[in-house]
Motif scaffolding. Structure first.
Motif, PDB file in Angstrom:
ATOM      1  N   ARG A 168       8.519  -0.713   4.157  1.00  0.00           N
ATOM      2  CA  ARG A 168       7.725  -0.958   2.972  1.00  0.00           C
ATOM      3  C   ARG A 168       6.286  -0.548   3.241  1.00  0.00           C
ATOM      4  O   ARG A 168       5.878  -0.341   4.393  1.00  0.00           O
ATOM      5  CB  ARG A 168       7.775  -2.439   2.568  1.00  0.00           C
ATOM      6  CG  ARG A 168       6.996  -3.366   3.497  1.00  0.00           C
ATOM      7  CD  ARG A 168       6.993  -4.797   2.969  1.00  0.00           C
ATOM      8  NE  ARG A 168       6.086  -5.644   3.753  1.00  0.00           N
ATOM      9  CZ  ARG A 168       5.819  -6.918   3.473  1.00  0.00           C
ATOM     10  NH1 ARG A 168       6.407  -7.494   2.428  1.00  0.00           N
ATOM     11  NH2 ARG A 168       4.981  -7.614   4.225  1.00  0.00           N
ATOM     12  N   LEU A 169       5.510  -0.431   2.159  1.00  0.00           N
ATOM     13  CA  LEU A 169       4.074  -0.240   2.232  1.00  0.00           C
ATOM     14  C   LEU A 169       3.409  -1.509   1.726  1.00  0.00           C
ATOM     15  O   LEU A 169       3.636  -1.918   0.582  1.00  0.00           O
ATOM     16  CB  LEU A 169       3.644   0.967   1.383  1.00  0.00           C
ATOM     17  CG  LEU A 169       4.121   2.336   1.863  1.00  0.00           C
ATOM     18  CD1 LEU A 169       3.660   3.426   0.896  1.00  0.00           C
ATOM     19  CD2 LEU A 169       3.599   2.635   3.273  1.00  0.00           C
ATOM     20  N   ALA A 170       2.621  -2.130   2.579  1.00  0.00           N
ATOM     21  CA  ALA A 170       1.946  -3.377   2.234  1.00  0.00           C
ATOM     22  C   ALA A 170       0.441  -3.160   2.336  1.00  0.00           C
ATOM     23  O   ALA A 170      -0.204  -3.515   3.331  1.00  0.00           O
ATOM     24  CB  ALA A 170       2.399  -4.503   3.155  1.00  0.00           C
ATOM     25  N   VAL A 171      -0.127  -2.550   1.303  1.00  0.00           N
ATOM     26  CA  VAL A 171      -1.566  -2.282   1.262  1.00  0.00           C
ATOM     27  C   VAL A 171      -2.287  -3.570   0.895  1.00  0.00           C
ATOM     28  O   VAL A 171      -1.919  -4.234  -0.091  1.00  0.00           O
ATOM     29  CB  VAL A 171      -1.878  -1.181   0.239  1.00  0.00           C
ATOM     30  CG1 VAL A 171      -3.374  -0.930   0.168  1.00  0.00           C
ATOM     31  CG2 VAL A 171      -1.127   0.100   0.597  1.00  0.00           C
ATOM     32  N   PRO A 172      -3.299  -3.976   1.644  1.00  0.00           N
ATOM     33  CA  PRO A 172      -4.021  -5.212   1.326  1.00  0.00           C
ATOM     34  C   PRO A 172      -4.559  -5.204  -0.103  1.00  0.00           C
ATOM     35  O   PRO A 172      -5.106  -4.207  -0.560  1.00  0.00           O
ATOM     36  CB  PRO A 172      -5.168  -5.216   2.347  1.00  0.00           C
ATOM     37  CG  PRO A 172      -4.652  -4.419   3.498  1.00  0.00           C
ATOM     38  CD  PRO A 172      -3.799  -3.351   2.883  1.00  0.00           C
ATOM     39  N   ALA A 211       3.327  -5.477  -2.215  1.00  0.00           N
ATOM     40  CA  ALA A 211       4.065  -4.644  -1.266  1.00  0.00           C
ATOM     41  C   ALA A 211       5.138  -3.841  -2.000  1.00  0.00           C
ATOM     42  O   ALA A 211       5.774  -4.335  -2.927  1.00  0.00           O
ATOM     43  CB  ALA A 211       4.702  -5.510  -0.192  1.00  0.00           C
ATOM     44  N   ALA A 249      -0.370  -0.607   7.138  1.00  0.00           N
ATOM     45  CA  ALA A 249       0.318  -0.885   5.875  1.00  0.00           C
ATOM     46  C   ALA A 249       1.763  -0.409   5.889  1.00  0.00           C
ATOM     47  O   ALA A 249       2.589  -0.907   5.112  1.00  0.00           O
ATOM     48  CB  ALA A 249      -0.437  -0.226   4.720  1.00  0.00           C
ATOM     49  N   HIS A 250       2.101   0.523   6.749  1.00  0.00           N
ATOM     50  CA  HIS A 250       3.478   0.996   6.873  1.00  0.00           C
ATOM     51  C   HIS A 250       4.225   0.024   7.771  1.00  0.00           C
ATOM     52  O   HIS A 250       3.922  -0.104   8.959  1.00  0.00           O
ATOM     53  CB  HIS A 250       3.501   2.404   7.457  1.00  0.00           C
ATOM     54  CG  HIS A 250       4.873   3.003   7.539  1.00  0.00           C
ATOM     55  ND1 HIS A 250       5.629   2.961   8.682  1.00  0.00           N
ATOM     56  CD2 HIS A 250       5.631   3.648   6.613  1.00  0.00           C
ATOM     57  CE1 HIS A 250       6.781   3.566   8.478  1.00  0.00           C
ATOM     58  NE2 HIS A 250       6.810   3.983   7.230  1.00  0.00           N
ATOM     59  N   GLN A 251       5.215  -0.669   7.205  1.00  0.00           N
ATOM     60  CA  GLN A 251       5.877  -1.752   7.926  1.00  0.00           C
ATOM     61  C   GLN A 251       7.393  -1.582   7.927  1.00  0.00           C
ATOM     62  O   GLN A 251       7.953  -0.901   7.070  1.00  0.00           O
ATOM     63  CB  GLN A 251       5.513  -3.106   7.298  1.00  0.00           C
ATOM     64  CG  GLN A 251       4.027  -3.403   7.336  1.00  0.00           C
ATOM     65  CD  GLN A 251       3.685  -4.714   6.638  1.00  0.00           C
ATOM     66  OE1 GLN A 251       4.532  -5.335   5.986  1.00  0.00           O
ATOM     67  NE2 GLN A 251       2.431  -5.133   6.783  1.00  0.00           N
ATOM     68  N   TRP A 263       8.548  -8.782   8.551  1.00  0.00           N
ATOM     69  CA  TRP A 263       7.956  -7.459   8.464  1.00  0.00           C
ATOM     70  C   TRP A 263       6.906  -7.292   9.556  1.00  0.00           C
ATOM     71  O   TRP A 263       6.146  -8.224   9.828  1.00  0.00           O
ATOM     72  CB  TRP A 263       7.298  -7.243   7.096  1.00  0.00           C
ATOM     73  CG  TRP A 263       8.279  -7.179   5.971  1.00  0.00           C
ATOM     74  CD1 TRP A 263       8.602  -8.183   5.112  1.00  0.00           C
ATOM     75  CD2 TRP A 263       9.068  -6.049   5.582  1.00  0.00           C
ATOM     76  NE1 TRP A 263       9.555  -7.779   4.207  1.00  0.00           N
ATOM     77  CE2 TRP A 263       9.856  -6.455   4.465  1.00  0.00           C
ATOM     78  CE3 TRP A 263       9.189  -4.747   6.045  1.00  0.00           C
ATOM     79  CZ2 TRP A 263      10.742  -5.611   3.822  1.00  0.00           C
ATOM     80  CZ3 TRP A 263      10.082  -3.897   5.419  1.00  0.00           C
ATOM     81  CH2 TRP A 263      10.842  -4.318   4.332  1.00  0.00           C
ATOM     82  N   PRO A 288       4.192  -4.100  11.542  1.00  0.00           N
ATOM     83  CA  PRO A 288       3.690  -2.726  11.460  1.00  0.00           C
ATOM     84  C   PRO A 288       4.636  -1.746  12.155  1.00  0.00           C
ATOM     85  O   PRO A 288       5.224  -2.056  13.193  1.00  0.00           O
ATOM     86  CB  PRO A 288       2.341  -2.797  12.191  1.00  0.00           C
ATOM     87  CG  PRO A 288       1.911  -4.225  12.034  1.00  0.00           C
ATOM     88  CD  PRO A 288       3.185  -5.032  12.096  1.00  0.00           C
TER      89      PRO A 288
END
Length: 327
Positions: free
Chosen positions: A143-147, A151, A202-204, A211, A213
């Motif tokens: 997933r992408l988890a951008v602050p 997500a 952010a790439h997890q 999750w 990194p």
């Protein structure tokens, strides 16, 4: 490890079936054959003839057809399949490429923009079994988890679905030799440079309980051919392992120091990778390839820098372009 004996080939052609760009006005030369301006025809009632000329699909994805000739024997492999189920198939049809003649598929890694076209390929292939070489971590959930933003889970490949379609899945972490020893799939790439550190936090990936990194994308691998008398031809999907790491890994695996061509995504696009562009460009300039075709996720800043540093080698990529390299 001892060098892998990579049998030299007499000719290799890399045809980009899907890339981020399609430019119908690019000029060809003795290295690059461009797709015709009129790649196909589509119904369009607003024109007097009731039809219009169409080009090729471009999308955020990558797919390449690799044809290797050794003596009188020619083998065709598919390296990645693009983002959407139909783009690669549509482009192949408009280019006159018969996807049923593919003898094996290689996945550079598990990201969906390189595996989305497998659905379209399955529909064209029929029931014939087709070997598919990939790394065992292509099945991992990511997933992408951008602050500050929700997500976004990335589409995850299904091994059950692929085997159900008749693909013969071959999982390998180590290097693989295909086509009677004349095509090398690198397997996991050694990370030896001090600046190619992979994806941002952010790439997890899902580790089974949480999750975490996933900077390395360890399933990233490249395809390598030894062109007789000229050196290595290296094809990347995204180049998550780092373009320089990949080239040096191929050189170590084969014991062949000369880099003849580097084609494919180099993943230098976006602000996260801007700080490593200069060092990557300098290392590739020192490697001195005769042909450099950065595509897909390379990014415009890196494209400009590479074109300036290696003006005789750099060639713009485009969906439908074919690069024919002869011993």
């Amino acid at each position: 490890m001892d060098p892998i004996t990579l049998a030299p080939v007499d000719e290799v052609t890399i045809t980009t079936l899907v890339d981020n760009v399609y430019d119908a006005l690019l000029d060809g030369d003795d290295r690059a054959v461009r797709a015709p301006f009129k790649a196909g025809v589509a119904s369009a009632p607003q024109f007097e003839a009731g039809s219009t000329t169409v080009g090729l699909r471009a999308e955020h994805g990558f797919a390449a057809l690799v044809t290797v000739r050794r003596g009188n024997t020619t083998t065709t492999l598919l390296f990645d399949t693009g983002l959407s189920p139909d783009a690669m198939v549509v482009n192949a049809e408009r280019l006159g490429v018969d996807l049923t003649r593919i003898q094996a598929v290689v996945l550079s890694h598990g990201h969906f923009d390189h595996a989305g076209g497998l659905a379209g390929l399955a529909g064209k292939r029929g029931t014939r079994a087709l070997p598919m070489v990939l790394h065992p971590r292509v099945w991992i959930r990511r997933r992408l988890a951008v602050p500050g933003a929700p997500a976004q889970q990335l589409p995850t490949l299904s091994k059950r679905a692929l085997t159900g379609e008749g693909f013969e899945v071959i999982e390998r972490r180590e290097p693989s030799l295909l086509v009677d020893g004349s095509v090398l799939i690198t397997g996991e790439v050694d990370r030896t440079t001090d600046f190619e550190r992979g994806m941002p936090a952010a790439h997890q990936a899902w580790n089974g309980t949480a999750w975490e990194p996933d900077p390395l994308v360890v399933d990233d691998q490249a395809l390598v051919v030894n062109l007789r008398g000229r050196g290595l031809v290296v094809l990347t999907g995204c180049g998550h392992a780092g373009a320089v790491n990949i080239v040096r890994h191929a050189q170590r695996l084969t014991g062949i120091p000369r880099l003849h061509a580097l084609v494919g995504g180099l993943h230098l696009g976006g602000t996260a990778f801007a700080p490593i562009i200069d060092r990557t460009v300098e290392a590739l300039r020192e490697a001195g390839p005769d042909l450099l075709v950065p595509g897909h996720c390379t990014g415009w800043r890196a494209q400009h820098a590479l074109a300036a540093a290696l003006p005789d080698a750099w060639v713009p990529s485009s969906s439908g372009s074919a690069y024919r390299l002869i011993a």
